[in-house]
Every structure is written in C-alpha cells, then in structure tokens.
Motif scaffolding. Structure first.
Motif, PDB file in Angstrom:
ATOM      1  N   GLN A   1       1.124  -1.184   0.157  1.00  0.00           N
ATOM      2  CA  GLN A   1       0.264   0.217  -0.089  1.00  0.00           C
ATOM      3  C   GLN A   1       0.633   1.441   0.762  1.00  0.00           C
ATOM      4  O   GLN A   1       1.138   2.312  -0.419  1.00  0.00           O
ATOM      5  CB  GLN A   1      -0.444  -0.182   0.762  1.00  0.00           C
ATOM      6  CG  GLN A   1      -1.642   1.171   1.420  1.00  0.00           C
ATOM      7  CD  GLN A   1      -2.715   1.413   2.393  1.00  0.00           C
ATOM      8  OE1 GLN A   1      -3.070   0.352   2.885  1.00  0.00           O
ATOM      9  NE2 GLN A   1      -3.673   1.603   2.849  1.00  0.00           N
ATOM     10  N   GLN A   2       1.936   1.682   0.947  1.00  0.00           N
ATOM     11  CA  GLN A   2       2.531   2.516   0.735  1.00  0.00           C
ATOM     12  C   GLN A   2       3.333   2.608  -0.830  1.00  0.00           C
ATOM     13  O   GLN A   2       3.799   3.829  -0.994  1.00  0.00           O
ATOM     14  CB  GLN A   2       4.243   2.007   1.760  1.00  0.00           C
ATOM     15  CG  GLN A   2       3.917   2.568   3.376  1.00  0.00           C
ATOM     16  CD  GLN A   2       4.285   2.257   4.453  1.00  0.00           C
ATOM     17  OE1 GLN A   2       5.494   2.163   4.197  1.00  0.00           O
ATOM     18  NE2 GLN A   2       4.093   2.923   5.948  1.00  0.00           N
ATOM     19  N   ARG A   3       3.700   1.235  -0.761  1.00  0.00           N
ATOM     20  CA  ARG A   3       4.946   1.311  -2.783  1.00  0.00           C
ATOM     21  C   ARG A   3       4.208   1.832  -3.667  1.00  0.00           C
ATOM     22  O   ARG A   3       3.801   3.248  -4.152  1.00  0.00           O
ATOM     23  CB  ARG A   3       5.238  -0.022  -2.552  1.00  0.00           C
ATOM     24  CG  ARG A   3       5.443  -0.050  -4.352  1.00  0.00           C
ATOM     25  CD  ARG A   3       6.092  -1.419  -5.012  1.00  0.00           C
ATOM     26  NE  ARG A   3       5.747  -1.525  -6.220  1.00  0.00           N
ATOM     27  CZ  ARG A   3       5.018  -1.169  -7.290  1.00  0.00           C
ATOM     28  NH1 ARG A   3       3.867  -0.714  -7.270  1.00  0.00           N
ATOM     29  NH2 ARG A   3       5.945  -1.119  -8.670  1.00  0.00           N
ATOM     30  N   ASP A   4       2.457   2.061  -3.272  1.00  0.00           N
ATOM     31  CA  ASP A   4       1.452   2.095  -4.268  1.00  0.00           C
ATOM     32  C   ASP A   4       1.126   2.998  -4.574  1.00  0.00           C
ATOM     33  O   ASP A   4       1.032   4.907  -5.164  1.00  0.00           O
ATOM     34  CB  ASP A   4       0.043   1.696  -4.301  1.00  0.00           C
ATOM     35  CG  ASP A   4       0.067  -0.716  -4.570  1.00  0.00           C
ATOM     36  OD1 ASP A   4       1.057  -0.347  -5.669  1.00  0.00           O
ATOM     37  OD2 ASP A   4      -0.859  -1.026  -4.415  1.00  0.00           O
ATOM     38  N   GLN A   5       0.980   3.809  -3.315  1.00  0.00           N
ATOM     39  CA  GLN A   5       1.230   5.446  -2.148  1.00  0.00           C
ATOM     40  C   GLN A   5       2.460   6.880  -3.259  1.00  0.00           C
ATOM     41  O   GLN A   5       2.256   6.818  -3.305  1.00  0.00           O
ATOM     42  CB  GLN A   5       0.971   5.976  -0.948  1.00  0.00           C
ATOM     43  CG  GLN A   5      -0.399   5.373  -0.995  1.00  0.00           C
ATOM     44  CD  GLN A   5      -0.621   5.135   0.916  1.00  0.00           C
ATOM     45  OE1 GLN A   5       0.431   5.835   1.391  1.00  0.00           O
ATOM     46  NE2 GLN A   5      -2.011   4.953   1.038  1.00  0.00           N
ATOM     47  N   ALA A   6       3.592   5.624  -3.232  1.00  0.00           N
ATOM     48  CA  ALA A   6       4.330   5.920  -3.254  1.00  0.00           C
ATOM     49  C   ALA A   6       5.009   6.243  -5.090  1.00  0.00           C
ATOM     50  O   ALA A   6       5.216   7.711  -5.725  1.00  0.00           O
ATOM     51  CB  ALA A   6       5.736   5.569  -2.744  1.00  0.00           C
TER      52      ALA A   6
END
Length: 175
Positions: A1-6
C-alpha cells in the motif's frame, strides 16, 4: 500500500511538472503576441494608431504600412509596336533596364511583361526588379530609365548632329 502511494505520488509529481511546463510554454507564447514583427524588411510610413486609441479586432485601420525597399520593382511602359523586339529580348533574358539615380546607375533585367496592351495609351507594361542596395529608389518615385530593346552588332554609330534630313530621307556626309 505504501509502495502504491509512493508510485502515485511520483506520477502526480511528474504530472505537476508537465502541467507547470505547459503553463510556462503558454506564457512564452502569449509573450510573443506582445511583439509585432513585419514579414518584410522595409521602411515604415506614418504610424496610424497612437497609444490611447481604441483598436478593434479585425479593424480596417492598419497600425503602420511597411514598404519593401530591397529589392524594389520598377514598372514602366513601352510602345506596343516594339512588342516583338521586347518579347525576343525577354526570352533571351537580355532586356537590360538602367536607371541613373543619386549619381549611381542601377541595372536590372526586365522580368515581367503584361499580358494586355493598354489600348488608350498604345503601350505595354513591363517590370524590372532592382536590388536597390543603397535604398536610392523609393516607391512612387518618378525616374527616367533606359531599356535596351534591341542590340545591333557591328553597327555604325554616328553622333546625332551628323545626321541631316533631305528630301529623300536622312543622310550623313562621309569624308
């Protein structure tokens, strides 16, 4: 999820950069509209519109008239009875036109012959394009020119004063 947000934030950042670049390009283009450039190199006449005048889109009054001076086209007329000789000289590119102006002689070849004879004057219009490097010729100026309609090779030339008129025509005394 954090990767997708980044990744989404990075793509959003790139989109912001592209949007800002488009805004810069549009501003540069709009800045270009603040300058008026002439499509020809020439001399301006009287400025028709002054600061404070109301200017309408597609108005009929030009801001200024720019007249091209280099090269300049000179229009002149020759008698229609010389049309055969004129056409022969034009076809060979040898219809030389000379204008003495300002202590300098401007030379050019005639490059245009009208397609119609002026019936009222009995003349045909010709044009010659002069380089006009010193800008001595000005549009609307009246000039005297010489057009070499024919070239006579090995012709005997005598001063005009030597030719006399007699009952049988012109004659010259030979000594």
């Amino acid at each position: 999820q954090q990767r997708d947000q980044a990744v989404a934030a990075a793509k959003g950042g790139r989109a912001t950069i592209l949007s800002d670049q488009a805004a810069i390009d549009l501003a540069r283009q709009n800045l270009g509209y603040t300058l008026i450039r002439s499509p020809v190199d020439g001399k301006t006449g009287v400025i028709q519109i002054q600061p404070g005048n109301l200017v309408a889109v597609n108005g009929s009054t030009p801001l200024v008239v720019v007249t091209q001076l280099r090269p300049i086209v000179v229009s002149f007329a020759l008698p229609q009875d010389k049309l055969g000789a004129i056409q022969t000289q034009i076809a060979t590119g040898r219809l030389q036109v000379t204008i003495p102006v300002g202590g300098v002689t401007e030379n050019a070849n005639a490059d245009f012959v009208s397609n119609i004879v002026n019936q009222a004057a009995g003349t045909i219009e010709l044009r010659a394009t002069f380089p006009n490097k010193d800008r001595l010729l000005v549009p609307g100026q009246s000039v005297q020119l010489t057009a070499a309609i024919a070239t006579l090779d090995n012709a005997l030339v005598v001063p005009r004063d030597a030719v006399n008129l007699g009952p049988d025509g012109s004659y010259v005394f030979v000594v």
